[in-house]
Design a protein around this motif. Structure first.
Motif, PDB file in Angstrom:
ATOM      1  N   PHE A  52       0.836  -1.200   0.000  1.00  9.79           N
ATOM      2  CA  PHE A  52       0.000   0.000   0.000  1.00  9.79           C
ATOM      3  C   PHE A  52       0.868   1.247   0.000  1.00  9.79           C
ATOM      4  CE2 PHE A  52      -2.124  -3.316   2.461  1.00  9.79           C
ATOM      5  CZ  PHE A  52      -3.392  -3.345   1.911  1.00  9.79           C
ATOM      6  N   ASP A  53       0.462   2.238  -0.769  1.00 11.16           N
ATOM      7  CA  ASP A  53       1.018   3.585  -0.637  1.00 11.16           C
ATOM      8  C   ASP A  53       0.161   4.298   0.402  1.00 11.16           C
ATOM      9  OD1 ASP A  53       3.154   3.520  -2.416  1.00 11.16           O
ATOM     10  OD2 ASP A  53       1.920   4.116  -4.122  1.00 11.16           O
ATOM     11  N   ILE A  54       0.824   4.941   1.353  1.00 12.81           N
ATOM     12  CA  ILE A  54       0.090   5.601   2.436  1.00 12.81           C
ATOM     13  C   ILE A  54       0.542   7.053   2.557  1.00 12.81           C
ATOM     14  CG2 ILE A  54      -0.266   3.461   3.719  1.00 12.81           C
ATOM     15  CD1 ILE A  54       1.985   4.451   5.659  1.00 12.81           C
ATOM     16  N   PRO A  55      -0.260   7.888   3.232  1.00 12.43           N
ATOM     17  CA  PRO A  55       0.131   9.276   3.446  1.00 12.43           C
ATOM     18  C   PRO A  55       1.340   9.370   4.383  1.00 12.43           C
ATOM     19  CG  PRO A  55      -2.080   8.861   4.337  1.00 12.43           C
ATOM     20  CD  PRO A  55      -1.578   7.577   3.769  1.00 12.43           C
ATOM     21  N   ASN A  56       1.998  10.506   4.361  1.00 10.72           N
ATOM     22  CA  ASN A  56       3.174  10.733   5.185  1.00 10.72           C
ATOM     23  C   ASN A  56       2.755  11.068   6.620  1.00 10.72           C
ATOM     24  OD1 ASN A  56       5.774  11.056   6.000  1.00 10.72           O
ATOM     25  ND2 ASN A  56       6.087  13.026   5.000  1.00 10.72           N
ATOM     26  N   GLU A  57       2.272  10.043   7.322  1.00 12.41           N
ATOM     27  CA  GLU A  57       1.851  10.175   8.707  1.00 12.41           C
ATOM     28  C   GLU A  57       2.607   9.145   9.533  1.00 12.41           C
ATOM     29  OE1 GLU A  57      -2.576  11.402   9.095  1.00 12.41           O
ATOM     30  OE2 GLU A  57      -2.517   9.870   7.517  1.00 12.41           O
ATOM     31  N   PHE A  58       2.672   9.367  10.854  1.00 10.06           N
ATOM     32  CA  PHE A  58       3.383   8.445  11.732  1.00 10.06           C
ATOM     33  C   PHE A  58       2.480   7.252  12.021  1.00 10.06           C
ATOM     34  CE2 PHE A  58       5.715   6.534  15.002  1.00 10.06           C
ATOM     35  CZ  PHE A  58       6.984   7.080  15.013  1.00 10.06           C
ATOM     36  N   VAL A  59       2.861   6.078  11.491  1.00  6.38           N
ATOM     37  CA  VAL A  59       2.034   4.885  11.635  1.00  6.38           C
ATOM     38  C   VAL A  59       2.693   3.855  12.536  1.00  6.38           C
ATOM     39  CG1 VAL A  59       0.749   5.159   9.480  1.00  6.38           C
ATOM     40  CG2 VAL A  59       2.940   3.963   9.457  1.00  6.38           C
ATOM     41  N   ILE A  60       1.834   3.084  13.200  1.00  6.98           N
ATOM     42  CA  ILE A  60       2.279   2.032  14.118  1.00  6.98           C
ATOM     43  C   ILE A  60       1.442   0.783  13.880  1.00  6.98           C
ATOM     44  CG2 ILE A  60       3.144   3.568  15.925  1.00  6.98           C
ATOM     45  CD1 ILE A  60       0.370   3.108  17.343  1.00  6.98           C
ATOM     46  N   GLY A  61       1.882  -0.297  14.485  1.00 11.00           N
ATOM     47  CA  GLY A  61       1.148  -1.552  14.394  1.00 11.00           C
ATOM     48  C   GLY A  61       1.680  -2.446  13.298  1.00 11.00           C
ATOM     49  N   TYR A  62       1.352  -3.703  13.384  1.00 12.85           N
ATOM     50  CA  TYR A  62       1.768  -4.715  12.407  1.00 12.85           C
ATOM     51  C   TYR A  62       3.288  -4.662  12.181  1.00 12.85           C
ATOM     52  CZ  TYR A  62       1.134  -8.199   8.847  1.00 12.85           C
ATOM     53  OH  TYR A  62       1.190  -9.372   8.148  1.00 12.85           O
ATOM     54  N   GLY A  63       4.014  -4.560  13.285  1.00 10.76           N
ATOM     55  CA  GLY A  63       5.479  -4.546  13.239  1.00 10.76           C
ATOM     56  C   GLY A  63       6.084  -3.162  13.373  1.00 10.76           C
ATOM     57  N   LEU A  64       5.304  -2.133  13.077  1.00  9.13           N
ATOM     58  CA  LEU A  64       5.796  -0.757  13.159  1.00  9.13           C
ATOM     59  C   LEU A  64       5.680  -0.256  14.594  1.00  9.13           C
ATOM     60  CD1 LEU A  64       3.813   0.245  10.037  1.00  9.13           C
ATOM     61  CD2 LEU A  64       6.296   0.334  10.131  1.00  9.13           C
ATOM     62  N   ASP A  65       6.703   0.496  15.021  1.00  7.69           N
ATOM     63  CA  ASP A  65       6.720   0.889  16.420  1.00  7.69           C
ATOM     64  C   ASP A  65       6.917   2.385  16.609  1.00  7.69           C
ATOM     65  OD1 ASP A  65       9.898   1.211  17.773  1.00  7.69           O
ATOM     66  OD2 ASP A  65       9.610   0.820  15.637  1.00  7.69           O
ATOM     67  N   PHE A  66       6.693   2.790  17.832  1.00 10.39           N
ATOM     68  CA  PHE A  66       7.174   4.064  18.346  1.00 10.39           C
ATOM     69  C   PHE A  66       7.785   3.737  19.694  1.00 10.39           C
ATOM     70  CE2 PHE A  66       6.601   7.803  21.116  1.00 10.39           C
ATOM     71  CZ  PHE A  66       7.483   8.649  20.456  1.00 10.39           C
ATOM     72  N   ALA A  67       9.083   3.996  19.850  1.00 11.78           N
ATOM     73  CA  ALA A  67       9.811   3.698  21.081  1.00 11.78           C
ATOM     74  C   ALA A  67       9.631   2.227  21.488  1.00 11.78           C
ATOM     75  CB  ALA A  67       9.388   4.639  22.201  1.00 11.78           C
ATOM     76  N   GLU A  68       9.687   1.336  20.495  1.00 10.54           N
ATOM     77  CA  GLU A  68       9.578  -0.121  20.677  1.00 10.54           C
ATOM     78  C   GLU A  68       8.194  -0.588  21.133  1.00 10.54           C
ATOM     79  OE1 GLU A  68      11.692  -2.397  19.591  1.00 10.54           O
ATOM     80  OE2 GLU A  68      13.031  -0.808  18.928  1.00 10.54           O
ATOM     81  N   ASN A  69       7.205   0.267  21.106  1.00  9.55           N
ATOM     82  CA  ASN A  69       5.847  -0.113  21.488  1.00  9.55           C
ATOM     83  C   ASN A  69       4.946  -0.173  20.254  1.00  9.55           C
ATOM     84  OD1 ASN A  69       5.991  -0.212  24.466  1.00  9.55           O
ATOM     85  ND2 ASN A  69       6.589   1.930  24.207  1.00  9.55           N
ATOM     86  N   TYR A  70       3.828  -0.860  20.395  1.00 12.16           N
ATOM     87  CA  TYR A  70       2.747  -0.949  19.408  1.00 12.16           C
ATOM     88  C   TYR A  70       2.998  -1.945  18.274  1.00 12.16           C
ATOM     89  CZ  TYR A  70       1.884   3.630  21.589  1.00 12.16           C
ATOM     90  OH  TYR A  70       1.712   4.663  22.472  1.00 12.16           O
ATOM     91  N   ARG A  71       4.153  -2.588  18.201  1.00 18.24           N
ATOM     92  CA  ARG A  71       4.435  -3.522  17.100  1.00 18.24           C
ATOM     93  C   ARG A  71       3.384  -4.626  17.021  1.00 18.24           C
ATOM     94  NH1 ARG A  71       9.632  -2.742  15.038  1.00 18.24           N
ATOM     95  NH2 ARG A  71      11.151  -1.898  16.490  1.00 18.24           N
ATOM     96  N   ASN A  72       2.805  -4.995  18.159  1.00 19.25           N
ATOM     97  CA  ASN A  72       1.899  -6.132  18.223  1.00 19.25           C
ATOM     98  C   ASN A  72       0.465  -5.815  17.807  1.00 19.25           C
ATOM     99  OD1 ASN A  72       1.783  -4.521  20.602  1.00 19.25           O
ATOM    100  ND2 ASN A  72       0.641  -6.152  21.631  1.00 19.25           N
ATOM    101  N   LEU A  73       0.153  -4.571  17.503  1.00 19.00           N
ATOM    102  CA  LEU A  73      -1.200  -4.266  17.040  1.00 19.00           C
ATOM    103  C   LEU A  73      -1.443  -4.979  15.720  1.00 19.00           C
ATOM    104  CD1 LEU A  73      -1.393  -0.431  17.824  1.00 19.00           C
ATOM    105  CD2 LEU A  73      -2.285  -2.340  19.190  1.00 19.00           C
ATOM    106  N   PRO A  74      -2.616  -5.573  15.515  1.00 13.58           N
ATOM    107  CA  PRO A  74      -2.866  -6.378  14.315  1.00 13.58           C
ATOM    108  C   PRO A  74      -3.242  -5.559  13.081  1.00 13.58           C
ATOM    109  CG  PRO A  74      -4.761  -6.470  15.750  1.00 13.58           C
ATOM    110  CD  PRO A  74      -3.712  -5.681  16.487  1.00 13.58           C
ATOM    111  N   TYR A  75      -3.206  -4.255  13.184  1.00 13.64           N
ATOM    112  CA  TYR A  75      -3.559  -3.353  12.089  1.00 13.64           C
ATOM    113  C   TYR A  75      -2.509  -2.255  12.007  1.00 13.64           C
ATOM    114  CZ  TYR A  75      -5.238  -0.924  16.222  1.00 13.64           C
ATOM    115  OH  TYR A  75      -5.311  -0.349  17.466  1.00 13.64           O
ATOM    116  N   VAL A  76      -2.597  -1.441  10.963  1.00 13.95           N
ATOM    117  CA  VAL A  76      -1.731  -0.262  10.841  1.00 13.95           C
ATOM    118  C   VAL A  76      -2.580   0.946  11.186  1.00 13.95           C
ATOM    119  CG1 VAL A  76      -0.374   1.190   9.274  1.00 13.95           C
ATOM    120  CG2 VAL A  76      -0.240  -1.318   9.088  1.00 13.95           C
ATOM    121  N   GLY A  77      -2.137   1.690  12.198  1.00 12.24           N
ATOM    122  CA  GLY A  77      -2.880   2.859  12.643  1.00 12.24           C
ATOM    123  C   GLY A  77      -2.006   4.098  12.683  1.00 12.24           C
TER     124      GLY A  77
END
Length: 184
Positions: free
Chosen positions: A150-175
């Protein structure tokens, strides 16, 4: 179907579990077709690509090997400078092999450009990229990505492996992470 109750730190769900699952199935089918005669070695980029790598690999109906690299780019805060060092290198030799780099997200492209150059210097038959997400508006270098979820907007996204400060990787979606979380 959209996630109705995202994590309280999530502004909104950008891609739900079903959207991700369906797109990875499509990519896996295409990869299986493209590499039917000579399966690739999948190279996941730690830590973010763990979820993508696991789910994508299960959608590729071929015998595929998996290996991992961890790289770190120097920069300030959330910005990459493109100066990269290897924290964990490949376990095996890729000489003469088809290599498919599996990424969670492509932002500036600076680290990935370095990684492509590094892997190509090792004598593989080919090196291609599969990325779940790409932010075209954040690109600072032109990278040819063969498989894009997917091409996505230039926003800070987390979940589905993506993190902020090593948190949120386990969320099952991209938010999209609430600005108040990372601007404090």
């Amino acid at each position: 179907m959209p996630q109705t109750h995202p994590h309280p730190d999530v502004d909104r769900v950008l891609l739900d579990e079903q959207q991700i699952r369906e797109r990875l199935a499509e990519l896996g089918e295409q990869i299986a077709e493209d590499y039917a005669d000579e399966p690739p070695i999948l190279v996941g980029v730690l830590k973010g690509a763990v979820m993508v790598m696991a789910d994508l690999a299960r959608q590729i109906d071929l015998k595929v090997e998996m290996d991992w690299m961890a790289v770190s780019s120097y920069g300030s805060g959330t910005k990459s400078s493109g100066v990269v060092r290897i924290l964990k290198d490949l376990s095996g030799d890729i000489t003469g092999r088809n290599v498919l780099i599996v990424e969670d997200i492509i932002d500036s492209g600076l680290t990935l450009k370095w990684l492509l150059s590094n892997l190509r210097s090792r004598g593989p038959k080919s090196v291609e990229i599969a990325a779940l997400l790409r932010k075209p508006d954040a690109a600072r270098v032109d990278i040819d990505v063969k498989y894009i979820g997917f091409d996505i907007p230039n926003e800070f996204v987390i979940g589905y492996g993506l993190d902020f400060a090593e948190n949120y990787r386990n969320l099952p979606y991209v938010g999209v992470l609430l600005r108040s979380i990372y601007e404090d």
